[in-house]
Write an enzyme that holds these catalytic residues in place. Structure first.
Site, PDB file in Angstrom:
ATOM      1  N   TYR A  94     -63.618 -36.167  49.190  1.00 46.23           N
ATOM      2  CA  TYR A  94     -62.455 -36.108  48.304  1.00 46.23           C
ATOM      3  C   TYR A  94     -61.190 -36.355  49.117  1.00 46.23           C
ATOM      4  O   TYR A  94     -61.189 -36.218  50.343  1.00 46.23           O
ATOM      5  CB  TYR A  94     -62.393 -34.741  47.612  1.00 46.23           C
ATOM      6  CG  TYR A  94     -61.438 -34.684  46.444  1.00 46.23           C
ATOM      7  CD1 TYR A  94     -61.645 -35.461  45.310  1.00 46.23           C
ATOM      8  CD2 TYR A  94     -60.331 -33.837  46.467  1.00 46.23           C
ATOM      9  CE1 TYR A  94     -60.784 -35.410  44.231  1.00 46.23           C
ATOM     10  CE2 TYR A  94     -59.463 -33.776  45.391  1.00 46.23           C
ATOM     11  CZ  TYR A  94     -59.689 -34.569  44.277  1.00 46.23           C
ATOM     12  OH  TYR A  94     -58.820 -34.516  43.215  1.00 46.23           O
ATOM     13  N   ASN A 193     -66.888 -38.261  25.792  1.00 44.49           N
ATOM     14  CA  ASN A 193     -67.622 -37.043  26.109  1.00 44.49           C
ATOM     15  C   ASN A 193     -67.155 -36.368  27.391  1.00 44.49           C
ATOM     16  O   ASN A 193     -67.539 -35.239  27.673  1.00 44.49           O
ATOM     17  CB  ASN A 193     -69.122 -37.344  26.224  1.00 44.49           C
ATOM     18  CG  ASN A 193     -69.762 -37.582  24.872  1.00 44.49           C
ATOM     19  OD1 ASN A 193     -69.276 -37.092  23.860  1.00 44.49           O
ATOM     20  ND2 ASN A 193     -70.844 -38.332  24.843  1.00 44.49           N
ATOM     21  N   SER A 194     -66.352 -37.070  28.184  1.00 44.44           N
ATOM     22  CA  SER A 194     -65.863 -36.466  29.424  1.00 44.44           C
ATOM     23  C   SER A 194     -64.709 -35.523  29.136  1.00 44.44           C
ATOM     24  O   SER A 194     -64.090 -35.565  28.064  1.00 44.44           O
ATOM     25  CB  SER A 194     -65.402 -37.556  30.399  1.00 44.44           C
ATOM     26  OG  SER A 194     -64.200 -38.158  29.937  1.00 44.44           O
ATOM     27  N   VAL A 196     -61.692 -35.422  30.511  1.00 47.40           N
ATOM     28  CA  VAL A 196     -60.460 -36.181  30.347  1.00 47.40           C
ATOM     29  C   VAL A 196     -60.492 -36.942  29.032  1.00 47.40           C
ATOM     30  O   VAL A 196     -59.493 -37.004  28.299  1.00 47.40           O
ATOM     31  CB  VAL A 196     -60.247 -37.146  31.532  1.00 47.40           C
ATOM     32  CG1 VAL A 196     -59.054 -38.059  31.269  1.00 47.40           C
ATOM     33  CG2 VAL A 196     -60.013 -36.369  32.822  1.00 47.40           C
ATOM     34  N   ARG A 216     -62.556 -55.392  23.448  1.00 44.48           N
ATOM     35  CA  ARG A 216     -63.074 -56.743  23.679  1.00 44.48           C
ATOM     36  C   ARG A 216     -61.904 -57.694  23.890  1.00 44.48           C
ATOM     37  O   ARG A 216     -61.016 -57.798  23.045  1.00 44.48           O
ATOM     38  CB  ARG A 216     -63.915 -57.218  22.498  1.00 44.48           C
ATOM     39  CG  ARG A 216     -65.248 -56.479  22.332  1.00 44.48           C
ATOM     40  CD  ARG A 216     -66.086 -57.143  21.243  1.00 44.48           C
ATOM     41  NE  ARG A 216     -67.375 -56.477  21.071  1.00 44.48           N
ATOM     42  CZ  ARG A 216     -67.575 -55.496  20.201  1.00 44.48           C
ATOM     43  NH1 ARG A 216     -66.569 -55.080  19.450  1.00 44.48           N
ATOM     44  NH2 ARG A 216     -68.763 -54.939  20.087  1.00 44.48           N
ATOM     45  N   GLY A 227     -61.090 -41.556  38.536  1.00 47.27           N
ATOM     46  CA  GLY A 227     -62.196 -40.796  39.099  1.00 47.27           C
ATOM     47  C   GLY A 227     -63.276 -41.724  39.596  1.00 47.27           C
ATOM     48  O   GLY A 227     -63.358 -42.875  39.157  1.00 47.27           O
ATOM     49  N   LYS A 309     -69.025 -28.922  30.001  1.00 50.29           N
ATOM     50  CA  LYS A 309     -68.467 -28.459  31.280  1.00 50.29           C
ATOM     51  C   LYS A 309     -68.964 -27.064  31.596  1.00 50.29           C
ATOM     52  O   LYS A 309     -68.974 -26.171  30.731  1.00 50.29           O
ATOM     53  CB  LYS A 309     -66.928 -28.477  31.211  1.00 50.29           C
ATOM     54  CG  LYS A 309     -66.259 -28.070  32.529  1.00 50.29           C
ATOM     55  CD  LYS A 309     -64.746 -28.134  32.416  1.00 50.29           C
ATOM     56  CE  LYS A 309     -64.264 -29.549  32.284  1.00 50.29           C
ATOM     57  NZ  LYS A 309     -64.463 -30.337  33.535  1.00 50.29           N
TER      58      LYS A 309
END
Length: 315
Positions: A94, A193-194, A196, A216, A227, A309
């Site tokens: 990181y 789904n994340s 963020v 598109r 990330g 999470k």
């Protein structure tokens, strides 16, 4: 990798339509009354002495609680999530690495137990979150300096408070900083789904922006990568760069904090607290795991495409 970008497309009239693209690839909890006690207790913490596989290097250890100095704050941690940045820190790849041995966890919420004589910004009973990464939130309690903490309303839902200082801040800044999005503009993403991604959808709605999940052949715009859990290079079409004027940018919340004052970050936190208070921003899908079951939580956090999470609970 996680990626986010704003793409421009012409709209009728002189103002272009601004569209935000969010890409992802990873190869209403009610607040309960929490009591704060100044009595000493055993401090348990998830510690790693060297970098490597989190499942192998993280250990649950007992620690001594430091004495409370004049500008210090004794905090009993309530809950702390496991984020991709936490995993990356432990692995040693990181952008910000604490001195070892270190306590894991960059985010979470705790309740103030006691304060030093010089502390003016918080008082016993207040809820606080980390001001910066690397604080070490995966522990039952600790003594921090006042400047390392930000006070938040203690009537926030616990999960919302615990997950406030990373994903929602990243989502808000990306929506505000790279393109001048206006109500009616479109946020395009495939990362719903994340953590963020869920924050982007809610904050965008609060700002009057529309969200869709497909993009598109959009002319113009800025793709912002935030990330990189997949640890793979970004692949961009040369034709898109040349003929569609695609621009590539990166965003790191820790760098944003370095470039802005603590007061500006606190203002950001209070803005998000306002959204939470109005019901416009809720916590991502979460699974609460007791601290002693940390191995299960770490393993779940490292699975690809996890939509829930993991939150370590300390009580």
């Amino acid at each position: 990798m996680w990626g986010c970008g704003a793409l421009l497309r012409a709209r009728t009239g002189s103002r272009p339509r601004r569209e935000l693209f969010l890409a992802w690839d990873r190869g209403g909890f009610a607040a309960a009354p929490y009591s704060a006690s100044a009595e000493s207790s055993r401090v348990r913490a998830l510690v790693y002495g060297h970098h490597g596989d989190p499942a192998k290097v993280v250990e649950l250890k007992n620690q001594e609680l430091a004495a409370v100095g004049g500008s210090d704050v004794h905090v009993k941690m309530l809950a702390a999530p496991i984020n991709p940045s936490d995993i990356n820190m432990i692995q040693g790849n990181y952008g910000l690495l604490p001195k070892l041995p270190a306590v894991g966890g960059n985010e979470g919420v705790g309740q103030v137990v006691a304060v030093g004589g010089s502390v003016t910004g918080v008082k016993p009973g207040d809820w606080v979150i980390p001001a910066n990464a690397g604080l070490g939130t995966w522990r039952t309690e600790a003594v921090f300096s006042e400047e390392a903490l930000i006070s938040v309303p203690n009537d926030l839902p616990l999960q919302s408070a615990a997950t406030l200082s990373v994903n929602p801040c990243t989502a808000y800044r990306m929506l505000m900083d790279f393109e001048q999005l206006q109500p009616g503009d479109c946020v395009i993403q495939n990362a719903s789904n994340s953590g963020v991604g869920q924050a982007v959808i809610q904050i965008a709605a609060a700002l009057g922006l529309r969200t869709v999940n497909v993009v598109r052949d959009r002319p113009g715009g800025t793709m912002v990568t935030y990330g990189g859990m997949a640890k793979q290079p970004i692949i961009a079409s040369v034709s898109q760069l040349i003929f569609k004027d695609l621009k590539l940018r990166g965003f790191w919340l820790s760098q944003w904090k370095k470039d802005h004052s603590p007061a500006q970050f606190k203002e950001l936190i209070l803005t998000l607290c306002g959204l939470i208070g109005r019901g416009q921003l809720t916590a991502p899908a979460c699974s609460e795991v007791p601290l002693q079951d940390y191995q299960r939580a770490l393993e779940a956090s490292m699975q690809p495409f996890m939509s829930s999470k993991q939150i370590l609970t300390m009580c």
